[in-house]
Design a protein around this motif. Structure first.
Motif, mmCIF file in Angstrom:
data_model
loop_
_atom_site.group_PDB
_atom_site.id
_atom_site.type_symbol
_atom_site.label_atom_id
_atom_site.label_comp_id
_atom_site.label_asym_id
_atom_site.label_seq_id
_atom_site.Cartn_x
_atom_site.Cartn_y
_atom_site.Cartn_z
ATOM 1 N N SER A 72 0.849 -1.190 0.000
ATOM 2 C CA SER A 72 0.000 0.000 0.000
ATOM 3 C C SER A 72 0.881 1.236 0.000
ATOM 4 N N THR A 73 0.377 2.309 -0.590
ATOM 5 C CA THR A 73 1.119 3.578 -0.541
ATOM 6 C C THR A 73 0.981 4.239 0.824
ATOM 7 N N ASP A 74 0.102 3.729 1.687
ATOM 8 C CA ASP A 74 -0.028 4.290 3.029
ATOM 9 C C ASP A 74 1.271 4.021 3.805
ATOM 10 N N PRO A 75 1.906 5.057 4.367
ATOM 11 C CA PRO A 75 3.207 4.852 5.017
ATOM 12 C C PRO A 75 3.139 3.938 6.245
ATOM 13 N N ASP A 76 1.960 3.774 6.821
ATOM 14 C CA ASP A 76 1.839 2.909 8.002
ATOM 15 C C ASP A 76 1.452 1.480 7.647
ATOM 16 N N ALA A 77 1.552 1.132 6.372
ATOM 17 C CA ALA A 77 1.076 -0.185 5.944
ATOM 18 C C ALA A 77 2.230 -1.010 5.373
ATOM 19 N N PRO A 78 2.899 -1.819 6.194
ATOM 20 C CA PRO A 78 4.021 -2.616 5.693
ATOM 21 C C PRO A 78 3.570 -3.658 4.671
ATOM 22 N N SER A 79 4.460 -3.965 3.740
ATOM 23 C CA SER A 79 4.109 -4.955 2.712
ATOM 24 C C SER A 79 3.971 -6.343 3.328
ATOM 25 N N PHE A 80 3.203 -7.160 2.649
ATOM 26 C CA PHE A 80 2.950 -8.541 3.103
ATOM 27 C C PHE A 80 3.355 -9.491 1.997
ATOM 28 N N GLU A 81 3.955 -10.599 2.377
ATOM 29 C CA GLU A 81 4.203 -11.653 1.395
ATOM 30 C C GLU A 81 3.854 -12.997 2.010
ATOM 31 N N GLY A 82 3.093 -13.773 1.277
ATOM 32 C CA GLY A 82 2.698 -15.100 1.750
ATOM 33 C C GLY A 82 2.291 -15.944 0.551
ATOM 34 N N THR A 83 1.579 -17.023 0.818
ATOM 35 C CA THR A 83 1.061 -17.819 -0.289
ATOM 36 C C THR A 83 -0.460 -17.863 -0.179
ATOM 37 N N LEU A 84 -1.110 -18.406 -1.192
ATOM 38 C CA LEU A 84 -2.575 -18.473 -1.197
ATOM 39 C C LEU A 84 -3.121 -19.230 0.009
ATOM 40 N N ALA A 85 -2.268 -20.061 0.630
ATOM 41 C CA ALA A 85 -2.729 -20.847 1.785
ATOM 42 C C ALA A 85 -2.577 -20.079 3.099
ATOM 43 N N ASP A 86 -1.983 -18.876 3.040
ATOM 44 C CA ASP A 86 -1.645 -18.145 4.284
ATOM 45 C C ASP A 86 -2.538 -16.946 4.563
ATOM 46 N N LEU A 87 -3.743 -16.904 4.029
ATOM 47 C CA LEU A 87 -4.491 -15.651 4.030
ATOM 48 C C LEU A 87 -5.691 -15.636 4.967
ATOM 49 N N GLY A 88 -5.921 -16.726 5.671
ATOM 50 C CA GLY A 88 -7.177 -16.869 6.415
ATOM 51 C C GLY A 88 -7.126 -16.318 7.830
ATOM 52 N N PRO A 89 -8.189 -16.589 8.609
ATOM 53 C CA PRO A 89 -8.286 -16.091 9.978
ATOM 54 C C PRO A 89 -7.062 -16.483 10.809
ATOM 55 N N GLY A 90 -6.531 -15.536 11.563
ATOM 56 C CA GLY A 90 -5.397 -15.806 12.450
ATOM 57 C C GLY A 90 -4.054 -15.798 11.746
ATOM 58 N N GLN A 91 -4.034 -15.660 10.425
ATOM 59 C CA GLN A 91 -2.762 -15.761 9.700
ATOM 60 C C GLN A 91 -2.182 -14.409 9.286
ATOM 61 N N VAL A 92 -3.028 -13.388 9.211
ATOM 62 C CA VAL A 92 -2.564 -12.072 8.753
ATOM 63 C C VAL A 92 -3.110 -11.023 9.718
ATOM 64 N N SER A 93 -2.291 -10.011 10.028
ATOM 65 C CA SER A 93 -2.785 -8.962 10.913
ATOM 66 C C SER A 93 -2.536 -7.594 10.273
ATOM 67 N N GLY A 94 -3.035 -6.564 10.924
ATOM 68 C CA GLY A 94 -2.836 -5.198 10.437
ATOM 69 C C GLY A 94 -3.617 -4.941 9.153
ATOM 70 N N TRP A 95 -3.182 -3.946 8.407
ATOM 71 C CA TRP A 95 -3.926 -3.526 7.210
ATOM 72 C C TRP A 95 -4.062 -4.678 6.222
ATOM 73 N N ALA A 96 -3.006 -5.525 6.130
ATOM 74 C CA ALA A 96 -2.996 -6.583 5.114
ATOM 75 C C ALA A 96 -4.131 -7.583 5.326
ATOM 76 N N ALA A 97 -4.653 -7.640 6.568
ATOM 77 C CA ALA A 97 -5.758 -8.571 6.829
ATOM 78 C C ALA A 97 -6.982 -8.218 5.980
ATOM 79 N N TYR A 98 -7.184 -6.927 5.696
ATOM 80 C CA TYR A 98 -8.342 -6.531 4.873
ATOM 81 C C TYR A 98 -8.200 -7.097 3.456
ATOM 82 N N ALA A 99 -6.987 -6.979 2.900
ATOM 83 C CA ALA A 99 -6.776 -7.427 1.523
ATOM 84 C C ALA A 99 -6.636 -8.949 1.465
ATOM 85 N N ALA A 100 -5.779 -9.495 2.335
ATOM 86 C CA ALA A 100 -5.576 -10.949 2.344
ATOM 87 C C ALA A 100 -6.884 -11.657 2.701
ATOM 88 N N GLY A 101 -7.581 -11.106 3.700
ATOM 89 C CA GLY A 101 -8.842 -11.713 4.134
ATOM 90 C C GLY A 101 -9.858 -11.736 3.005
#
Ligand code: ADP
Ligand code: MG
Length: 387
Positions: A72-101
């Motif tokens: 994200s271009t938002d300065p408070d939003a660190p990049s996320f890297e994972g796989t398609l299997a890593d996107l569910g509940p309990g696996q992602v936190s912060g801003w990336a949870a909105y996109a990954a979720g």
């Protein structure tokens, strides 16, 4: 294309350059402001949000290795890297949870989401009650579905609404009743969207603000009191308790007589808000459809009083800006969103915009409150592909 979208696309392009990636496409979805119908979406009621021309844009490139990279271009939003299997509940936190979720929930709904690089940029202010969260979810959802080869039709959009709600509820862990996601995916430019939150039926309601010489002003108090999250859950629990006592599945089915039957004064007040707010939504829709949008002011005022006194979700900052806007000539004003800070709206004559804005800022500074942000908003279209 609006300047805002262009800016968003450029910002996203910058980000993608860092990944050495050309996007397969850019999608955008709008923030929203709710004209009326507050705290009724989880009670099976009616609300009347309108999409903004402000959007979250998502530039996306498909990958064949199942890897998912989010930025994200938002300065408070660190990049996320994972796989398609890593996107569910309990696996992602912060801003990336909105996109990954959202990717996770779209997958769960049976869409064959590919690995992807996804970069977002938004000109919806974050956390200001204009639903940057649902605009992010909707942009990600529509992009993922189209990259998966799905045809963009109404059925797909309804599926994506439910997926975005699920992402925010189950992966982000935030309560959301679905109004925001619905308007982000189904809004029509120039209209507000009457949303029946029980079954997500929608009806566009042409507003005609410009024709009437009117504008909608959003006043962002830039304040968020920390009790906000816990209080949202408490209000939902109050509504559940009241519905149980009345033997109703949806509290929005309560009648004025039901309100009086409740023994606990707190539950009575909460229910009175839900009942009267649905009535105000219906009254606003009737006036707007009759070409009398200039007369909805008192209903906006009534909504504010009800949220302040019966639902108890206002805050001093919200009361001050609403009062100041009215004194400076607004036809009506009310807090919007969850409450305890965030934004208010005021319906104003276009010719009064500068005076109302100045009066609101002065009122806050007089009381040593944070200087609010002022923007006037117009109705924009739903989520769409930009390029
Ligand atoms: P609102 O939806 O009213 O703006 P929320 O608290 O529901 O407020 O959602 C705001 C959150 O959504 C942000 O704190 C951030 O985690 C996430 N978010 C929204 N848009 C973006 C974006 N463009 N980049 C990064 N995170 C975003
Ligand atoms: Mg939100």
């Amino acid at each position: 294309m609006s300047g805002a979208q262009e800016q968003a696309e450029l910002a996203v392009a910058e980000l993608l350059k860092a990944w050495d990636a050309e996007p397969d496409g850019v999608w955008a979805a709008p923030g929203r402001v709710n004209l009326i119908g507050e705290h009724v979406d989880y009670n099976g009621g009616r609300c009347l949000p309108m999409a903004l021309t402000r959007v979250t844009a998502a530039a996306v490139r498909r990958r064949d290795d199942g890897v998912v990279r989010l930025a994200s271009t938002d300065p408070d939003a660190p990049s996320f890297e994972g796989t398609l299997a890593d996107l569910g509940p309990g696996q992602v936190s912060g801003w990336a949870a909105y996109a990954a979720g959202t990717l996770w929930a779209v997958q769960q709904a049976g869409v064959d989401v590919p690995g992807l690089d996804l970069a977002v940029s938004s000109d919806v202010p974050l956390g200001a009650g204009l639903s940057s969260s649902a605009s992010l979810e909707a942009a990600v959802a529509i992009a993922a579905a189209e990259l998966a080869g799905r045809t963009d039709d109404r059925d797909l959009r309804h599926l994506l609404i439910q997926a975005a709600i699920r992402a925010e509820n189950e992966v982000v862990g935030a309560g959301t009743g679905g109004m925001d996601q619905t308007v982000a995916l189904l809004a029509e430019e120039g209209s507000a969207l009457l949303v029946h939150t029980r079954d997500f039926r929608t009806e566009p309601v042409h507003l005609g603000l410009a024709e009437a010489g009117l504008e909608l002003m959003v006043i962002d108090t830039r304040v968020k009191h920390t009790l906000a999250d816990g209080q949202y859950a408490k209000r939902r629990a109050d509504c559940d308790a009241a519905a149980r006592e009345l033997g109703l599945e949806w509290l929005s089915d309560a009648t004025p007589a039901d309100v009086e039957r409740l023994t606990d004064p707190r539950l009575r007040a909460r229910t009175r808000h839900v009942v009267t707010e649905n009535q105000r939504v219906d009254a606003v829709v009737e006036l707007v459809r009759a070409g009398r949008v200039a007369e909805i002011g008192p209903l906006l005022d009534g909504s504010h009083a009800s949220l302040r006194d019966d639902y108890e979700v206002s805050a001093v900052e919200l009361d001050v800006v609403v009062e100041a806007a009215r004194e400076a000539g607004a036809l009506g004003a009310r807090m919007v969103g969850g409450g305890f800070g965030g934004s208010a709206i005021a319906l104003i004559r276009s010719s009064d915009a500068a005076a109302v804005g100045a009066a609101v800022v002065a009122a806050c500074l007089d009381r040593s409150l944070t200087e609010p942000g002022i923007l006037t908003v117009t109705s924009g279209p739903a989520a769409r592909r930009l390029s």
